[in-house]
Design a protein around this motif. Structure first.
Motif, PDB file in Angstrom:
ATOM      1  N   GLY A   1      45.121  46.815  46.742  1.00  0.00           N
ATOM      2  CA  GLY A   1      45.210  47.675  45.565  1.00  0.00           C
ATOM      3  C   GLY A   1      45.743  46.931  44.357  1.00  0.00           C
ATOM      4  O   GLY A   1      45.260  47.100  43.232  1.00  0.00           O
ATOM      5  N   GLY A   2      46.736  46.057  44.585  1.00  0.00           N
ATOM      6  CA  GLY A   2      47.274  45.248  43.494  1.00  0.00           C
ATOM      7  C   GLY A   2      46.260  44.286  42.930  1.00  0.00           C
ATOM      8  O   GLY A   2      46.180  44.076  41.716  1.00  0.00           O
TER       9      GLY A   2
ATOM     10  N   GLY B   1      52.118  46.269  35.647  1.00  0.00           N
ATOM     11  CA  GLY B   1      52.769  44.961  35.563  1.00  0.00           C
ATOM     12  C   GLY B   1      51.958  43.932  34.805  1.00  0.00           C
ATOM     13  O   GLY B   1      52.503  42.983  34.265  1.00  0.00           O
ATOM     14  N   GLU B   2      50.640  44.084  34.785  1.00  0.00           N
ATOM     15  CA  GLU B   2      49.696  43.267  34.030  1.00  0.00           C
ATOM     16  C   GLU B   2      49.648  41.794  34.427  1.00  0.00           C
ATOM     17  O   GLU B   2      49.104  40.984  33.705  1.00  0.00           O
ATOM     18  CB  GLU B   2      49.964  43.363  32.523  1.00  0.00           C
ATOM     19  CG  GLU B   2      49.790  44.741  31.957  1.00  0.00           C
ATOM     20  CD  GLU B   2      50.071  44.799  30.464  1.00  0.00           C
ATOM     21  OE1 GLU B   2      50.454  43.763  29.883  1.00  0.00           O
ATOM     22  OE2 GLU B   2      49.914  45.877  29.898  1.00  0.00           O
ATOM     23  N   GLN B   3      50.227  41.433  35.563  1.00  0.00           N
ATOM     24  CA  GLN B   3      50.160  40.042  35.999  1.00  0.00           C
ATOM     25  C   GLN B   3      50.385  39.951  37.495  1.00  0.00           C
ATOM     26  O   GLN B   3      51.020  40.812  38.080  1.00  0.00           O
ATOM     27  CB  GLN B   3      51.211  39.196  35.287  1.00  0.00           C
ATOM     28  CG  GLN B   3      52.641  39.669  35.535  1.00  0.00           C
ATOM     29  CD  GLN B   3      53.642  38.871  34.744  1.00  0.00           C
ATOM     30  OE1 GLN B   3      53.317  37.821  34.215  1.00  0.00           O
ATOM     31  NE2 GLN B   3      54.857  39.368  34.662  1.00  0.00           N
ATOM     32  N   LYS B   4      49.828  38.933  38.109  1.00  0.00           N
ATOM     33  CA  LYS B   4      50.016  38.654  39.527  1.00  0.00           C
ATOM     34  C   LYS B   4      49.859  39.905  40.386  1.00  0.00           C
ATOM     35  O   LYS B   4      50.796  40.397  41.001  1.00  0.00           O
ATOM     36  CB  LYS B   4      51.380  38.021  39.763  1.00  0.00           C
ATOM     37  CG  LYS B   4      51.536  36.681  39.095  1.00  0.00           C
ATOM     38  CD  LYS B   4      52.870  36.072  39.371  1.00  0.00           C
ATOM     39  CE  LYS B   4      52.975  34.758  38.606  1.00  0.00           C
ATOM     40  NZ  LYS B   4      54.329  34.228  38.652  1.00  0.00           N
TER      41      LYS B   4
ATOM     42  N   TRP C   1      48.436  40.382  43.263  1.00  0.00           N
ATOM     43  CA  TRP C   1      48.735  40.213  44.673  1.00  0.00           C
ATOM     44  C   TRP C   1      50.231  40.321  44.924  1.00  0.00           C
ATOM     45  O   TRP C   1      50.652  40.925  45.909  1.00  0.00           O
ATOM     46  CB  TRP C   1      48.193  38.875  45.186  1.00  0.00           C
ATOM     47  CG  TRP C   1      48.800  37.687  44.498  1.00  0.00           C
ATOM     48  CD1 TRP C   1      48.383  37.100  43.340  1.00  0.00           C
ATOM     49  CD2 TRP C   1      49.956  36.972  44.918  1.00  0.00           C
ATOM     50  NE1 TRP C   1      49.201  36.056  43.009  1.00  0.00           N
ATOM     51  CE2 TRP C   1      50.189  35.951  43.969  1.00  0.00           C
ATOM     52  CE3 TRP C   1      50.823  37.077  45.993  1.00  0.00           C
ATOM     53  CZ2 TRP C   1      51.247  35.054  44.070  1.00  0.00           C
ATOM     54  CZ3 TRP C   1      51.879  36.185  46.097  1.00  0.00           C
ATOM     55  CH2 TRP C   1      52.080  35.181  45.141  1.00  0.00           C
ATOM     56  N   LEU C   2      51.041  39.754  44.022  1.00  0.00           N
ATOM     57  CA  LEU C   2      52.495  39.819  44.178  1.00  0.00           C
ATOM     58  C   LEU C   2      53.001  41.239  43.953  1.00  0.00           C
ATOM     59  O   LEU C   2      53.869  41.714  44.684  1.00  0.00           O
ATOM     60  CB  LEU C   2      53.169  38.839  43.212  1.00  0.00           C
ATOM     61  CG  LEU C   2      54.685  38.733  43.304  1.00  0.00           C
ATOM     62  CD1 LEU C   2      55.106  38.285  44.692  1.00  0.00           C
ATOM     63  CD2 LEU C   2      55.207  37.772  42.247  1.00  0.00           C
TER      64      LEU C   2
ATOM     65  N   PHE D   1      46.716  52.801  46.300  1.00  0.00           N
ATOM     66  CA  PHE D   1      46.837  53.354  44.953  1.00  0.00           C
ATOM     67  C   PHE D   1      48.160  52.927  44.309  1.00  0.00           C
ATOM     68  O   PHE D   1      48.204  52.593  43.124  1.00  0.00           O
ATOM     69  CB  PHE D   1      46.731  54.883  44.999  1.00  0.00           C
ATOM     70  CG  PHE D   1      46.795  55.524  43.652  1.00  0.00           C
ATOM     71  CD1 PHE D   1      45.714  55.478  42.790  1.00  0.00           C
ATOM     72  CD2 PHE D   1      47.949  56.167  43.230  1.00  0.00           C
ATOM     73  CE1 PHE D   1      45.775  56.057  41.529  1.00  0.00           C
ATOM     74  CE2 PHE D   1      48.022  56.754  41.974  1.00  0.00           C
ATOM     75  CZ  PHE D   1      46.931  56.698  41.122  1.00  0.00           C
ATOM     76  N   GLY D   2      49.240  52.937  45.091  1.00  0.00           N
ATOM     77  CA  GLY D   2      50.532  52.498  44.558  1.00  0.00           C
ATOM     78  C   GLY D   2      50.508  51.041  44.133  1.00  0.00           C
ATOM     79  O   GLY D   2      51.049  50.674  43.083  1.00  0.00           O
ATOM     80  N   GLY D   3      49.876  50.179  44.938  1.00  0.00           N
ATOM     81  CA  GLY D   3      49.733  48.778  44.558  1.00  0.00           C
ATOM     82  C   GLY D   3      48.871  48.614  43.323  1.00  0.00           C
ATOM     83  O   GLY D   3      49.150  47.781  42.456  1.00  0.00           O
ATOM     84  N   LEU D   4      47.820  49.421  43.225  1.00  0.00           N
ATOM     85  CA  LEU D   4      46.941  49.395  42.062  1.00  0.00           C
ATOM     86  C   LEU D   4      47.712  49.759  40.793  1.00  0.00           C
ATOM     87  O   LEU D   4      47.634  49.058  39.785  1.00  0.00           O
ATOM     88  CB  LEU D   4      45.780  50.364  42.282  1.00  0.00           C
ATOM     89  CG  LEU D   4      44.686  50.399  41.230  1.00  0.00           C
ATOM     90  CD1 LEU D   4      43.348  50.580  41.923  1.00  0.00           C
ATOM     91  CD2 LEU D   4      44.890  51.535  40.260  1.00  0.00           C
TER      92      LEU D   4
END
Length: 129
Positions: free
Chosen positions: A113-114, A64-67, A69-70, A55-58
């Motif tokens: 999640g990201g 962040g609206e970009q990348k 995975w990073l 959830f935090g990565g999501l």
């Protein structure tokens, strides 16, 4: 880059810390007032940790609206490095192989999640009449 780091450090890590405190309080209440087995508690905390990091990565990637995975990897790594630091300072012990595998799972959960968060639909701010 500024938006990416704001998403990771502000929204991602912030939401992880808040959710971890809430889940820790719930688990402490369960441990105190029920006859829950410690093995069951460990399994619940594992699932909760993986879910919270995802959830935090999501959230980090969504903000962040970009990348994605990073954003996910950075969110997971910042959290894991903080946990290792706390363990070194407060318990005066290095991490075990079991903990490293758990931390790797947390980073992978944040990464996934990201990847989901960056692809979530955005709310439109246009006023279509």
């Amino acid at each position: 880059m500024k938006k990416l780091m704001q998403g990771v450090l502000g929204y991602g890590i912030g939401s992880i810390m808040i959710l971890m405190m809430v889940v820790a309080a719930v688990l402490a209440i369960l441990l105190r007032f029920t006859s829950i087995d410690i093995d069951t508690l460990n399994q619940i905390s594992l699932v909760a940790g993986l879910t919270i990091l995802a959830f935090g990565g999501l959230i980090a990637a969504y903000k962040g609206e970009q990348k994605g995975w990073l954003s996910g990897i950075l969110t997971g790594l910042v959290f894991v490095v903080a946990m290792i630091g706390f363990q070194l300072i407060f318990e005066n012990s290095w991490v075990t192989l079991t903990q490293l595998s758990y931390f790797g799972g947390l980073v992978i959960a944040a990464l996934l999640g990201g990847m989901i968060g960056v692809n979530m639909p955005r709310r439109s701010t246009d006023n279509k009449s």
